[in-house]
Structures are given as structure tokens and as C-alpha cells.
Write an enzyme that holds these catalytic residues in place. Sequence first.
Site, PDB file in Angstrom:
ATOM      1  N   GLY A  68      78.458 -10.937-100.677  1.00 45.22           N
ATOM      2  CA  GLY A  68      77.904  -9.376-100.296  1.00 45.22           C
ATOM      3  C   GLY A  68      78.151  -8.381-101.295  1.00 45.22           C
ATOM      4  N   THR A  69      79.271  -8.378-102.058  1.00 46.86           N
ATOM      5  CA  THR A  69      79.319  -7.253-102.930  1.00 46.86           C
ATOM      6  C   THR A  69      78.389  -7.622-103.991  1.00 46.86           C
ATOM      7  OG1 THR A  69      81.827  -7.422-102.743  1.00 46.86           O
ATOM      8  CG2 THR A  69      81.031  -6.408-104.669  1.00 46.86           C
ATOM      9  N   CYS A 308      93.171  -2.546-100.534  1.00 47.66           N
ATOM     10  CA  CYS A 308      92.543  -2.746-102.071  1.00 47.66           C
ATOM     11  C   CYS A 308      93.044  -4.072-102.321  1.00 47.66           C
ATOM     12  CB  CYS A 308      93.317  -1.915-102.931  1.00 47.66           C
ATOM     13  SG  CYS A 308      93.304  -0.059-102.283  1.00 47.66           S
TER      14      CYS A 308
HETATM   15  N1  PLP Z   1      80.012  -5.142 -97.187  1.00 51.61           N
HETATM   16  C1  PLP Z   1      80.703  -4.954 -96.215  1.00 51.61           C
HETATM   17  C2  PLP Z   1      80.504  -3.998 -95.018  1.00 51.61           C
HETATM   18  C3  PLP Z   1      81.895  -5.715 -96.089  1.00 51.61           C
HETATM   19  O1  PLP Z   1      82.717  -5.388 -95.021  1.00 51.61           O
HETATM   20  C4  PLP Z   1      82.255  -6.741 -97.199  1.00 51.61           C
HETATM   21  C5  PLP Z   1      83.532  -7.276 -97.048  1.00 51.61           C
HETATM   22  O2  PLP Z   1      84.547  -6.755 -96.443  1.00 51.61           O
HETATM   23  C6  PLP Z   1      81.408  -6.633 -98.416  1.00 51.61           C
HETATM   24  C7  PLP Z   1      80.393  -5.914 -98.205  1.00 51.61           C
HETATM   25  C8  PLP Z   1      81.533  -7.390 -99.412  1.00 51.61           C
HETATM   26  O3  PLP Z   1      81.146  -8.613 -99.272  1.00 51.61           O
HETATM   27  P1  PLP Z   1      81.979  -9.975-100.044  1.00 51.61           P
HETATM   28  O4  PLP Z   1      83.291 -10.185 -99.733  1.00 51.61           O
HETATM   29  O5  PLP Z   1      81.216 -11.203 -99.627  1.00 51.61           O
HETATM   30  O6  PLP Z   1      81.957  -9.773-101.577  1.00 51.61           O
END
Ligand code: PLP
Length: 364
Positions: A68-69, A308
Amino acid sequence: MTYLDANAAEPLRPAARAAMIEALGQVGNPSSVHGPGRAARRILEDARESLAASFGARPADLVFTSGGTEADALALHALSPGRRAIIGATEHDAVRAAAPGAAILPVDSSGVADLAALEALLAEGEPALVALMLANNETGVLHPIVEAARLCRRFGALLHVDAVQAAGRLAIDFAALGAASLALSSHKLGGPAGAGALLLAPEAAEHFRPLIEGGGQERGRRGGTPALAAIAGFAAAAREALAVPSSVLGPLRDAAERAARAAGAIILGVDAPRLDNTTALALPGIKAETQVIALDLAGVAVSAGAACSSGKVAESHVLRAMGAGVLAGQAIRVSLPWNATEEDVQRFATAYAEMAARLLRRAA
Ligand code: PLP
């Protein structure tokens, strides 16, 4: 251990495990032209088609990422040229860090984005790139994405939607949302960590600039050899997640909230539409970190609003933006996994009541 931290990572779904084991047996790089390469490519493209179908996108407009990041960072990088950024006040750090200097769209006391404020921000000047999440990771609160997308189109703005927490828990039809792009993460819906995706609408696909060029994989939108087994697990998890609506978790979440309230908790975001698996529980006067540790010792895994990477608990910017004041540092997040049971909630209720009574007595 009673695991109630699904928004950090969902337990791996059986279908995801099976798909990964099968894909791990496949030698070859999907970019190679020989037989094993073509077999690997088939696994990759099957997963792409399956995920696109799960979320209402075209397979050609789905870009695999590491999670997601990266999907959020890629969207904000790819779509930002010539646009000023506007992001929701309760966005995840994945978005906040990728949009330094962005204008902040406020939320109301329930945590819902203020559409009148969005309209005013959009009217201010050049075309914008707006980032607004579908569901908040700390409170589960849902934003009015369809209305926000409509406003964005009216002002020539693009909308990026972080659907990392909503995917697998709500039905998502990307084409119907009207957004330019949408971020997904495998491990938040019961797949393995290490895979994610960015969905693109045609207008976003046209003027796309990659963050990583490398060998031109993913139609030149994201270089690097894809994590085949993780991607196969991601697609299988999404299929399984969507087969069972997460509304089955609503009554369990409600039972957990009743028990916490009886022990002195205040539920943040309770008046807004929310995910069925998530609740933010503030215990006035008791630091979030203290509550998390006490519950951990009692065998219940939950998290503070924002942890964090160091494991240190920072005060939640999400709860602050909702006007929670000092409660922003005194709230825990309980997020039920897809396989949560009544017994899990019972154990939570007992541990929470004991913890609250003890800590409140000590604080008095
Ligand atoms: N966006 C949201 C709303 C999240 O809750 C998270 C992770 O907690 C992310 C993005 C990041 O996703 P990832 O952990 O797959 O990088």
C-alpha cells in the site's frame, strides 16, 4: 493470544497460502520468453485479471507494487505534475509523506471529510490532485468518496483513493467510484505482505510517470521483477475476502464496544459510517501505550492509534484532526480479523474491564 489487530495485518487466508505454495513451485521470470517464463507470466496475468475483476478495474490498468505504501507513493508521484496536492487530514503516513506541503482537507468531529471545505479548496486555483482514503485505519470511518470524486471532476482535479483498509471489507467498484487511482495492499485483506496494487482510470493511465523505471515491467509503470508468489496469494485472498461480507463482524464489534463502554471507554467516530471490524476506544486519563501493554500482558493484541516503526507510540494525528484533544493520546484501536469469534470478543471484554478498572483506580 487473542489477535485483534487486523488493520496492522490480517491473518493469512487459507486460499492465499495454497495459491502461494503453488506459485512458489514455478521457476522462471515472467519477463522471460521461454516456457517457464511464460508459465510464470500466466500466474501473474491470472492474478491481475482476478484482482481487476474483484475491484472493478481493467486488467491493463492495474499496476502491481510492493504494498500500500508504494501504491500511494506511486499515485502521488505519477499524477502530481502540474497539480497542487490536497490531502485529507486523517490520511495514512504513506500519503502524508508522499505529499509534503499539501493543503489539508479538514474532517468533522466524527472523522468524515468536509466536502464544503473540499469545494472551497478546489475553487482556489490550478487543477489539484486530491488524496482521500476510503476507510480510516484507526477509526474505520468511511469518507464520501463518490461525492468527493464528483466534486473533483467538476473542478478538473484528479482523486487518488487509499482503499488499503476498505478492500476486502467493503465491495469496491473502482469504475463506479469515479476516482483517478486507488491503492490496495495484500496483507490488509488476508494475503501475504509484499504485494499491493494501484488501479488507474483511463485519464490517469494516459499521463503516468513511474517512480521506478528499471526494466520497464508493468507496461513501463513500475520496474522490477514482480513478487509472483505474493501476488498469487494477494489475488486468492481478495477472492476469498469478497466471498464473505465483513458485515458478519459488525455484531462482534458492537459487543466489544458495549463491553468497553461499560468499563468507561469513549468510542471515537461512532456517529459516522464505519468499517464493521474497527473501533477506536479512548479511556480518559490513561495513555494508549499503557493500555496496549496491559492488554498484551492479558493475552489480547491491539494497537495504539499510530505506531511508528520503532514501536514507539506517537499521539494520533487522526484523532487530533477529529478534535479529540487529549483523548488522541489515550485511544486504542481494536480491529477484528476476518476469522474473529465470539470467544475472542469475550476474552477482550474480560481483559478490557479488568484493565480499565485497575488503571482508572490507580489514576484516581
Ligand atoms: N494506507 C493505509 C490506510 C494503511 O492503513 C496502511 C498500512 O497500515 C498503508 C496505507 C500502507 O500499506 P502497506 O503496509 O501495505 O505498505
